[in-house]
Design an enzyme around this catalytic site. Structure first.
Site, short mmCIF file in Angstrom:
data_model
loop_
_atom_site.label_atom_id
_atom_site.label_comp_id
_atom_site.label_asym_id
_atom_site.label_seq_id
_atom_site.Cartn_x
_atom_site.Cartn_y
_atom_site.Cartn_z
N TRP A 103 -0.30 25.08 -7.15
CA TRP A 103 -0.73 24.97 -5.75
C TRP A 103 -1.26 23.58 -5.45
CZ3 TRP A 103 1.59 28.07 -2.79
CH2 TRP A 103 1.80 29.41 -3.13
N ASP A 174 -9.20 24.08 -1.83
CA ASP A 174 -8.32 25.22 -1.58
C ASP A 174 -8.92 26.37 -2.39
OD1 ASP A 174 -6.42 27.19 -1.55
OD2 ASP A 174 -4.77 25.96 -2.30
N LYS A 198 -5.72 37.17 -0.29
CA LYS A 198 -6.12 37.42 -1.67
C LYS A 198 -7.50 38.06 -1.73
CE LYS A 198 -2.74 34.24 -3.08
NZ LYS A 198 -2.28 32.91 -2.74
C1 LIG Z 1 -1.58 31.89 -2.47
C2 LIG Z 1 -2.11 30.52 -2.52
C3 LIG Z 1 -1.68 29.53 -1.61
C4 LIG Z 1 -0.62 29.78 -0.58
O1 LIG Z 1 -1.12 30.60 0.42
P1 LIG Z 1 -0.26 31.02 1.71
O2 LIG Z 1 -1.32 31.67 2.55
O3 LIG Z 1 0.82 31.92 1.27
O4 LIG Z 1 0.25 29.78 2.35
C5 LIG Z 1 -2.26 28.28 -1.69
N1 LIG Z 1 -3.20 28.01 -2.60
C6 LIG Z 1 -3.62 28.93 -3.49
C7 LIG Z 1 -4.67 28.56 -4.49
C8 LIG Z 1 -3.09 30.20 -3.48
O5 LIG Z 1 -3.51 31.12 -4.36
#
Ligand SMILES: *Cc1c(COP(=O)(O)O)cnc(C)c1O
Length: 362
Positions: A103, A174, A198
């Site tokens: 990511w 993030d 998540k």
């Molecule tokens: C799942 C995830 C993403 C992507 O998220 P989306 O909402 O599908 O764009 C980005 N960063 C991390 C750490 C993730 O776990």
């Protein structure tokens, strides 16, 4: 609700049963409103109450200081990969990215389209199985910001400290896969973002927490929907927001507040992950992939001696109603995602299943 199985999916992921029940109960007609949350104007008093309470509860839960804005946006964390540099990577400066996994790599890719970037602390040489130490991090002086991924969903690693970065440089995180899994000092960050699916709610809503002074960086020429400053000025209501997602996210935050807040959920998360890692370490049959000091409490990644045995385990586990244990396609193996809402009993039952599998195949 006896037909729910154990959902170890990395995302969209399990939600608290009580949240689903409440959403179901009020789905057709919100109490006192007589219409579904999906059918009312986002400018109506009932929706203003819903988004207002969600924000107030988030502020209370995480102790968010007054000089931060809480935004409910769309486009997932992936859109934040673009919005962060488009708004904050000012001309003539460099953005530092700490490279801890897939990511982070995707985030960097978008920043490169916008301006100068610098990679630091990459643990790619060991397959991103660990979080870099401070001695491995070399930052640009006067960088526009430092970007980190607080939990690496695919590789199963998590920061258990914050990187030491130069004074005055905003830290951007993030936090898609570990937000509100434990206490957090928001004042240490310039901006935190997380796709909701998540640890916060359904997909379709992205939470952004941004320090107010950073809003001045958004270029006036930037497209409206990509501009933090405009979203902040309009209370996340410049256009139609993801109303249902915000509503369910609000219910999840309420659930967290009712269950001891962030300290309460941290204790449960440590217990759940602790038991699972203890089992993985017990005999050498299982092969946990993350270095011990870097292990994620949210995504527990592990392998078996052969890929055939892994396939067999996933197949048998799925048949026994342990769903979603297959590792990300980029890394293979197994991954048990045990976010806030994942029940502790599910971890206990998985461990019993693993012990039985080991007895038959060890
Ligand atoms: C799942 C995830 C993403 C992507 O998220 P989306 O909402 O599908 O764009 C980005 N960063 C991390 C750490 C993730 O776990």
């Amino acid at each position: 609700m006896t037909n729910r199985i154990y959902n170890f999916s990395a995302g969209p992921a399990v939600l608290p049963l009580s949240v689903l029940e409440k959403a179901q109960r009020d789905l057709i007609a919100l109490p006192g409103v007589g219409m579904s949350v999906m059918e009312i104007s986002h400018r109506s008093a009932p929706f203003e109450a819903i988004i207002g309470k969600a924000e107030a509860d988030i502020r209370a839960l995480a102790g968010i200081p007054d000089n931060y804005k809480v935004l409910f946006l769309q486009g997932g964390a992936t859109t934040q990969f673009s919005m962060v540099p488009l708004n904050l990577l000012t001309e003539g400066r460099t953005a530092d990215y700490v490279m801890t996994g897939s990511w982070a790599t995707k985030a960097l890719k978008e920043a490169k389209r916008v301006g100068a970037t610098h990679e630091t602390g990459s643990t790619a040489d060991t397959g991103y199985n660990r979080i870099p130490g401070d001695a491995e991090l070399a930052f640009t002086q006067d960088a526009a910001y430092v970007h980190m991924t607080s939990n690496n969903t695919i590789e199963g690693t998590e920061w258990h400290r914050l990187p030491q970065i130069p004074d005055g440089v905003p830290l951007i995180a993030d936090a898609s896969s570990d937000i509100f899994s434990g206490p957090i000092d928001i004042s240490k960050f310039g901006l935190i973002y997380a796709g909701a699916q998540k640890n916060l709610g359904p997909s379709g809503v992205t939470l952004v927490i941004i320090r107010e002074d950073l809003l001045a960086r958004s270029p006036k020429s930037l497209h409206t929907m990509l501009n933090y400053n405009i979203h902040a000025d309009n209370g996340s209501l410049y256009n139609t927001p993801p109303a249902f997602g915000i509503y369910v996210l609000g219910l999840v935050i309420e659930w967290l507040l009712e269950h001891g807040g962030l300290p309460g959920i941290a204790a449960v998360n440590e217990r759940k992950a602790g038991k699972l890692y203890a089992e993985l370490d017990r005999t050498g049959f299982w092969r946990p992939t993350a270095q011990k000091d870097s292990r994620s409490l949210m995504n527990v990644t592990f392998r078996l001696g052969t890929e055939d045995l892994e396939k067999q385990f996933i197949k048998e586990a799925t048949a026994a109603n342990f769903d979603g244990l297959k590792g990300h396609r980029d890394v293979g193996g197994m991954r048990a995602s045990i976010y806030n809402a994942f029940p502790e009993r599910g971890v206990d039952d998985l461990i019993a299943f693993m012990q039985e599998f080991e007895r038959r195949n060890g």
